[in-house]
Design an enzyme around this catalytic site. Structure first.
Site, PDB file in Angstrom:
ATOM      1  N   HIS A   1     -11.344  -2.101 -13.980  1.00 28.46           N
ATOM      2  CA  HIS A   1     -10.053  -1.458 -13.409  1.00 28.46           C
ATOM      3  C   HIS A   1     -10.586   0.008 -13.181  1.00 28.46           C
ATOM      4  O   HIS A   1     -11.471   0.338 -13.223  1.00 28.46           O
ATOM      5  CB  HIS A   1      -9.225  -1.167 -14.790  1.00 28.46           C
ATOM      6  CG  HIS A   1      -7.627  -0.579 -14.345  1.00 28.46           C
ATOM      7  ND1 HIS A   1      -7.485   0.819 -13.929  1.00 28.46           N
ATOM      8  CD2 HIS A   1      -6.723  -1.181 -14.491  1.00 28.46           C
ATOM      9  CE1 HIS A   1      -6.100   0.842 -13.865  1.00 28.46           C
ATOM     10  NE2 HIS A   1      -5.479  -0.240 -14.118  1.00 28.46           N
TER      11      HIS A   1
ATOM     12  N   ASP B   1     -13.557  -0.458 -22.344  1.00 26.84           N
ATOM     13  CA  ASP B   1     -12.131  -0.316 -22.039  1.00 26.84           C
ATOM     14  C   ASP B   1     -11.448  -1.661 -22.730  1.00 26.84           C
ATOM     15  O   ASP B   1     -11.548  -2.615 -22.366  1.00 26.84           O
ATOM     16  CB  ASP B   1     -12.042  -0.481 -20.377  1.00 26.84           C
ATOM     17  CG  ASP B   1     -10.526  -0.773 -19.843  1.00 26.84           C
ATOM     18  OD1 ASP B   1      -9.496  -0.545 -20.599  1.00 26.84           O
ATOM     19  OD2 ASP B   1     -10.377  -0.591 -18.829  1.00 26.84           O
TER      20      ASP B   1
ATOM     21  N   GLN C   1      -7.063  -4.287 -22.472  1.00 22.06           N
ATOM     22  CA  GLN C   1      -6.303  -5.781 -22.503  1.00 22.06           C
ATOM     23  C   GLN C   1      -6.887  -6.417 -23.715  1.00 22.06           C
ATOM     24  O   GLN C   1      -6.473  -7.328 -23.845  1.00 22.06           O
ATOM     25  CB  GLN C   1      -6.824  -6.285 -21.044  1.00 22.06           C
ATOM     26  CG  GLN C   1      -6.312  -5.315 -19.886  1.00 22.06           C
ATOM     27  CD  GLN C   1      -4.966  -5.936 -19.861  1.00 22.06           C
ATOM     28  OE1 GLN C   1      -4.267  -6.429 -20.233  1.00 22.06           O
ATOM     29  NE2 GLN C   1      -4.744  -4.865 -18.901  1.00 22.06           N
TER      30      GLN C   1
ATOM     31  N   LYS D   1       0.805  -1.042 -23.513  1.00 21.92           N
ATOM     32  CA  LYS D   1       0.350  -2.467 -23.479  1.00 21.92           C
ATOM     33  C   LYS D   1       0.440  -3.358 -24.662  1.00 21.92           C
ATOM     34  O   LYS D   1       0.137  -4.502 -24.647  1.00 21.92           O
ATOM     35  CB  LYS D   1      -1.041  -2.350 -22.794  1.00 21.92           C
ATOM     36  CG  LYS D   1      -1.186  -1.914 -21.460  1.00 21.92           C
ATOM     37  CD  LYS D   1      -2.557  -2.129 -20.915  1.00 21.92           C
ATOM     38  CE  LYS D   1      -2.809  -1.449 -19.497  1.00 21.92           C
ATOM     39  NZ  LYS D   1      -2.075  -1.858 -18.237  1.00 21.92           N
TER      40      LYS D   1
ATOM     41  N   CYS E   1      -5.369  -2.527  -9.406  1.00 25.46           N
ATOM     42  CA  CYS E   1      -6.212  -1.473  -9.585  1.00 25.46           C
ATOM     43  C   CYS E   1      -7.371  -1.848  -9.920  1.00 25.46           C
ATOM     44  O   CYS E   1      -8.208  -1.632 -10.555  1.00 25.46           O
ATOM     45  CB  CYS E   1      -5.525  -0.696 -10.757  1.00 25.46           C
ATOM     46  SG  CYS E   1      -4.223   0.076 -10.663  1.00 25.46           S
TER      47      CYS E   1
END
Length: 413
Positions: free
Chosen positions: A126, A203, A206, A229, A368
């Protein structure tokens, strides 16, 4: 169709937003990778805070201030248990994943990366996990390197081993790609990084909502994720960092609770984790995030992961039957609960607009992730992403809407 590991119809009752029609059709929300929906238990916790004990934290001894402080710090402990961090002090509340990654890039990166050093990332990142490292490289004269992907958009061990070297200082990688759905072996990447005395920043935007994350088992140095999220509110995120690293890092924002002592010429900072939380913190948001975690824990992340696998596997198989529809990324057994795709001859934005007319909400654009779009040789794609409130019936509606869209654009199916 395989019966879900929990009753989705009971879950859906907790999400009033899903009980509506869009353009005269039942809403099928397939955009949870961008922002998940929020159950009433979470929104009720926000209302309860503002109606019952709205006050600032850490600064007063009155009853409301004490209740707010207790709620805020208990939320931190809830997050610590959720990702199995070793210490309470390793949980820093931020505005989101992006803010957490930037904190690491500035606070850790500026003091530990020099000219000639390497920062290793991937093309599937991302923008929030590429641009901060690009800027760090520009500030320091470091070199940005990318771990190459195979044809399916996966990172093979040999490529990881060849890219990370003794000159590498930081490895920044997504746990799960928000486009390809690829689940990266961050535990192995961390092992290789540490063999070269580099740190790894993950990251987890997700992954944290969808699968068990144990930061001690993964042995990652930094891990970032967002509340919005994972059934929580917007504007709240988490940075996990190993205590020995955070202790040595300097804050990048100043004022409020992070202050210990201020003189006319200088100031000192308070202890972890507060030294990284300048100003009035995200009190209601943190409390609501903790409630979202309790909701997830009650269902069980193993159950959530299994449910999403069943739904995405069904969707992958059904979508693969549509002529002219191309799916990007690995096979269902190697991906998370999302499918990114294009339909031949239909621009993704037109496709998303047409699906919206059928009540189906998907994402369209570059997500993104423009470097990844270039790797795919696409300007943009459509994406359907699934969560605990989605069913195979939702997939059936998506499939029929896709077929009608193809027919509308005069393509056979």
């Amino acid at each position: 169709m395989t019966e879900s590991t929990f009753k989705v119809e009971n879950i859906i009752k907790d999400f009033p937003i899903l009980n509506q029609q869009v353009n005269g059709k039942k809403l099928v929300y397939l955009d949870s990778s961008a922002t998940s929906q929020t159950p009433t238990q979470v929104t009720d916790s926000i209302v309860d805070y503002y109606n019952r004990y709205n006050s600032n934290v850490h600064r007063g001894v009155h009853t409301l201030g004490t209740l707010a402080t207790d709620g805020y710090e208990k939320a931190r402990e809830t997050v610590r248990r959720f990702i199995n961090a070793q210490y309470f002090e390793e949980i820093v509340f931020t505005r989101g994943t992006t803010a957490a990654i930037n904190l690491v890039a500035y606070s850790y990166g500026d003091h530990n990366v020099s000219e000639g050093d390497e920062i290793v990332v991937t093309q599937m990142e991302h923008h929030a996990n590429i641009v901060p490292w690009q800027q760090l490289a520009k500030r320091t004269g470091a070199k940005l390197k990318f771990i190459p992907m195979n044809e399916s958009g996966e990172l093979e061990r040999e490529a990881i081993e060849q890219t990370i070297t003794d000159n590498t200082k930081i490895v920044a990688v997504t746990h799960v790609s928000n486009v390809l759905g690829t689940i990266n072996d961050v535990k192995y990447i961390a092992e290789v990084a540490h063999q070269h005395d580099a740190v790894i920043a993950v990251d987890g935007a997700q992954s944290a909502p969808h699968m068990n994350v144990d930061v001690q088992d993964l042995d990652v140095d930094f891990f970032s994720f967002s509340g919005h999220k994972m059934l929580g509110p917007t504007g709240i995120g988490v940075l996990y960092g190993k205590r020995e690293l955070l202790d040595k890092m300097e804050p990048i924002e100043f004022g409020g609770d992070m202050i210990d002592f201020v003189g006319l010429e200088d100031a000192t900072w308070t202890d972890l984790p507060t030294k990284f939380e300048a100003g009035t913190p995200l009190i209601a948001e943190a409390i609501a995030l903790a409630e979202a975690i309790r909701y997830i824990d009650e269902i069980g992340l193993d159950n959530i992961h299994q449910h999403e696998f069943e739904v995405v596997n069904y969707a992958y198989n059904e979508m693969s039957k549509i002529d002219g529809l191309e799916i990007y990324g690995p096979t269902p057994d190697k991906r998370a609960g999302l499918i990114t795709f294009n339909v031949e001859g239909v621009h993704p934005h037109d496709l998303a607009t047409a699906l919206d007319s059928e009540g189906v909400a998907v994402r369209a654009g570059h997500h993104c992730a423009q470097p990844l779009m270039k790797w795919l040789n696409q300007s943009s794609t459509a994406r359907a992403s699934f969560y605990i409130y989605n069913t195979t019936e939702d997939v059936d509606i998506l499939i029929q809407a896709l077929k009608r869209t193809k027919e509308f654009f005069s393509y056979e199916f």
